[in-house]
Design an enzyme around this catalytic site. Structure first.
Site, PDB file in Angstrom:
ATOM      1  N   HIS A   1       0.833  -1.219   0.000  1.00 32.07           N
ATOM      2  CA  HIS A   1       0.000   0.000   0.000  1.00 32.07           C
ATOM      3  C   HIS A   1       0.859   1.258   0.000  1.00 32.07           C
ATOM      4  CE1 HIS A   1       0.223   1.026   4.364  1.00 32.07           C
ATOM      5  NE2 HIS A   1       0.244  -0.280   4.572  1.00 32.07           N
TER       6      HIS A   1
ATOM      7  N   ASP B   1       6.279   0.943   6.314  1.00 31.99           N
ATOM      8  CA  ASP B   1       4.838   0.633   6.247  1.00 31.99           C
ATOM      9  C   ASP B   1       4.134   1.665   5.398  1.00 31.99           C
ATOM     10  OD1 ASP B   1       2.271  -0.229   6.683  1.00 31.99           O
ATOM     11  OD2 ASP B   1       2.181   0.455   8.752  1.00 31.99           O
TER      12      ASP B   1
ATOM     13  N   HIS C   1       3.846   2.628  12.573  1.00 24.84           N
ATOM     14  CA  HIS C   1       2.924   3.745  12.872  1.00 24.84           C
ATOM     15  C   HIS C   1       3.548   4.783  13.796  1.00 24.84           C
ATOM     16  CE1 HIS C   1      -0.956   1.230  11.865  1.00 24.84           C
ATOM     17  NE2 HIS C   1      -0.017   1.152  10.936  1.00 24.84           N
TER      18      HIS C   1
ATOM     19  N   ASP D   1       3.244  -6.417   3.343  1.00 23.94           N
ATOM     20  CA  ASP D   1       2.941  -5.318   4.273  1.00 23.94           C
ATOM     21  C   ASP D   1       3.402  -5.683   5.690  1.00 23.94           C
ATOM     22  OD1 ASP D   1       2.034  -2.913   5.256  1.00 23.94           O
ATOM     23  OD2 ASP D   1      -0.055  -3.546   5.401  1.00 23.94           O
TER      24      ASP D   1
ATOM     25  N   GLU E   1      -4.978   2.015   2.907  1.00 26.53           N
ATOM     26  CA  GLU E   1      -4.973   0.791   3.720  1.00 26.53           C
ATOM     27  C   GLU E   1      -5.140   1.152   5.179  1.00 26.53           C
ATOM     28  OE1 GLU E   1      -3.237  -2.424   6.259  1.00 26.53           O
ATOM     29  OE2 GLU E   1      -2.655  -0.318   6.081  1.00 26.53           O
ATOM     30  N   GLU E   2      -4.444   2.214   5.605  1.00 29.58           N
ATOM     31  CA  GLU E   2      -4.382   2.534   7.041  1.00 29.58           C
ATOM     32  C   GLU E   2      -5.753   2.805   7.663  1.00 29.58           C
ATOM     33  OE1 GLU E   2      -2.043   1.689   8.667  1.00 29.58           O
ATOM     34  OE2 GLU E   2      -0.191   1.866   7.547  1.00 29.58           O
TER      35      GLU E   2
END
Lengths: 479, 479
Positions: free
Chosen positions: B285, B297, B431, B359, B331-332
């Site tokens: 993503h 990520d 994140h 991912d 995606e998040e």
């Protein structure tokens, strides 16, 4: 004194070279037997900390302390409150002759700091000023960035530095090597007309973490603002520059350097039964940086020191010589508390039998790192055998001094030791917001206190003084 | 679709259980020989990436990309610019049928957030709001804190929660388990009248790091503000509470949830020579969180996907079936780009031979994690043998799906795979501001691209379609 302080800036740790331990010790049999006779006492100390009454005590007292005071910055009222608390704690646990000894210490505070990348992409640039840095003018600095990896590269660029912000993207080699860019980067770049200096945080591992630390302006060179950035941002700047992209940064840095103010080294003792004037000193420093809470650097070292004496007192153990815990003040701005202590106790140093400091972490202890000459090393090798129940039986000689505050003493004059421990991650957390209680482990603190208590007690109690001969020319410590 | 998205929120990764690989594969000899016949091609692909023309290419293109755009947040113009750039890049490298496919995506932004501990000690409290959180009222929230480790503890406290700020100090167990407190903590606490929720960042390792992520309000439950704090501060609150100390916190949280806006999944292909309608899909993503730059990520996963096709194209390799790279958007905020893609391609899914997504990091690759049934697993075991030159020969079956966006597909309907790699530290950076290019290694990216290119090419080129039978009841994916 100033010169000395400047030369040995902050933790001179991890500088020791592992040399082969002398396996041909020729200690007198009666000395070996005397050391062996402490086995039961050593085991009692260890058990009291690992399974008995004092289990968890070091961690719990340290956690209460850092949770109450947070960061303890040289020159602040908060540090003085923390010192009052520590003195009260030592009294409460039965230490004797508990008192503070005055020292005049630096007082530098960060007010506000902001960094911004303007080109090639607008982005926030987290910055953390270095101790003693001047600020920018009120409207900040906006300038092009030039990235160098070494002082030699800087010199090579020469005239192109003028008006620029220099970014030192030094590699991590060792702390002792890489910290030169933090300590001297500003003045080195100012010689060539740089407007400001940003250094890559001095750490082997980063999670976009900022690692501050003291820096020294050279006399006669213009003082320019200096701060650290993350390793990640230093590498980003390197990539921009390597691609030929122009980098422009804006900095607002606002700091205040107040007049030096009074602080105190905190002292507590178990007075010697036979030779009260002879001293075995255990220590750590109580001040910290203003980011994080200084749980590791050096709450752990300070607390295993006084708590070791608390345990010995609680077990009714009083050695022949005086055991003295000292919690140094103002180590971070350049061993300033120690320097005051050294000056006022200089004429008594002949009575200092052995000096110890833990300022390299209190992770899982492995034994003792010593600067004590050949015969002294043999004695320590015998003593650490008694730490077998906690697998802390290593005795590793240092070719330099040990400790941070005590490094000048132990590099030449006095025999001494620091705590050998599994501190491979020490600099991950050092001088950063990540220096919190989470770095520490209750069991490891118990064991570290046990090492500290056993070694200091035996050296303070042995019939004969620990040998002073360092097998080196005795160099006078400047006072 | 909503329900599905809610059920499988964000990376369902690391949920696979290692089950013993079937060592009694009974693949037809001609199929084994056919797979073995790709050895030279596989070696050429690997060499081109590890020593040849494409060495370093994945890292360099990814670094340029993240250095240019930084974080790429769902709903922002910056993400759309990054998508334009990625589409141009795929065209530049010769991919075919390069285009964007529209998806309506959430747009939530943090404006300002501040936390402060008022009691028992005044201190700054770094907070990072969770995606979709509402803000506090303009003058903030000031309330007493109650700390719980589990939802059960919360229920046990019941009426005492009203008016409080709940801190979830959940232990790290696995991401899949611990993330429940991030996903549902706010609504769970709101049921009992909590004013706000702070969760301990979901990570196994912290350097006072904040780890955000999407959260879901339950319908019919009042929406209260929710943010993460560091593991260190959660533990600090736990200690305060365990000592019976009253904790008061002030929060100012200001966020905006805009209307959903248009984004795009980015698509590029090598069209199949024989069965152009049949598709082997490789993906990652392109969107990221707003802290860090989403290099790990999922910049790594997105870039090995399109770059694998770029390398195959550059080597003149065109498989029988179409190879399609998809860089998912959004995606998040809950696999939103995938959901739009699934809806518009639902009637073509019978033509999706095999689907892949990376991912879970692009650290040193170990091989393939698959959800492909017994026969499919045997084929993958044969294929990864060709990855011996880079020691990526492991084929590990998943009992659930694989990937994040493709997890609903691969948990039942379609055979698929994710990249097995040494990602033990993945959630250290996940994140957080620490998700930067420094997490990635050029050589590991080369090897990850090689795994991706070899496996997808062979599956897309084999004479027979990859077996669809998943040895499970075929569950219809809701569209």
């Amino acid at each position: 004194m100033k010169k000395l302080v400047l030369l040995i800036v902050a933790p001179l740790i991890f500088c020791w070279t592992i040399v082969s331990v002398n396996s041909e010790c020729n200690l007198p049999t009666n000395l070996i037997k005397e050391i062996q006779s402490y086995e039961e006492i050593a085991t009692n100390i260890i058990n009291s900390l690992t399974t008995g009454k004092y289990k968890g005590g070091t961690y719990n007292e340290l956690a209460k302390f850092v949770d109450t005071f947070g960061a303890r910055v040289s020159g602040t009222e908060n540090l003085e409150n923390a010192i009052d608390y520590a003195l009260a704690l030592m009294k409460q646990y039965g230490l004797e002759n508990v008192h503070g000894e005055e020292a005049l210490v630096p007082h530098w505070v960060r007010n506000e700091e902001r960094g911004e990348i303007l080109e090639p992409r607008k982005a926030n640039l987290p910055v953390l000023g270095l101790g003693s840095s001047v600020g920018t003018l009120a409207n900040g600095i906006e300038a092009e960035v030039v990235v160098v990896k070494t002082f030699d590269q800087l010199k090579g660029l020469n005239t192109t530095i003028k008006g620029k912000i220099v970014v030192f993207n030094e590699d991590w080699i060792t702390y002792g090597t890489s910290v030169a860019y933090r300590s001297h980067g500003a003045s080195e770049a100012a010689r060539f007309g740089a407007e400001a200096v940003l250094i890559r945080s001095v750490t082997p591992f980063s999670m976009s973490t900022l690692h501050t630390g003291w820096q020294d302006y050279e006399e006669g060179v213009v003082k320019i603002p200096t701060a650290c950035i993350s390793k990640e941002d230093a590498q980003l700047f390197q990539r921009y520059q390597d691609r030929g992209q122009k980098i422009v940064v804006r900095l607002h840095l606002n700091y205040t350097r107040f007049e030096d103010s009074k602080s105190r080294n905190s002292v507590g003792e178990i007075q010697g039964s036979t030779y009260p004037d002879k001293v075995v000193l255990v220590s750590g420093h109580i001040d910290s940086w203003d980011v994080g809470v200084g749980a590791m650097d050096d709450g752990g070292g300070a607390f295993i020191s006084w708590y070791a004496l608390a345990v010995l007192h609680g077990l009714g153990l009083r050695p022949r010589r005086t055991l003295r815990a000292v919690l140094w003040t103002a180590e971070e701005p350049g061993l300033v508390g120690w320097a005051a202590y050294n000056a006022s106790h200089y004429n008594e140093l002949d009575n200092f039998t052995f000096v110890m400091e833990s300022d390299e972490g209190t992770f899982s202890p492995l034994g003792i790192n010593y600067a004590a000459g050949v015969e002294g090393g043999c004695i320590i090798q015998e003593i650490v055998k008694l730490l077998a129940p906690i697998n802390a039986t290593q005795a590793v000689p240092s070719t330099n001094g040990v400790g941070s505050d005590i490094s000048a003493w132990t590099s030449s004059l006095l025999p001494g030791a620091s705590l050998l421990n599994e501190n491979q991650r020490y600099f991950w957390f050092h001088h950063s917001a990540a220096d919190t209680m989470d770095v520490l482990d209750p069991d490891n603190l118990d064991k570290s206190t046990a090492v500290w208590a056993v070694v200091s007690y035996i050296i303070a109690d042995l019939t004969d003084d620990f040998p002073r001969n360092r097998d080196q020319p005795r160099v006078k410590v400047v006072n």
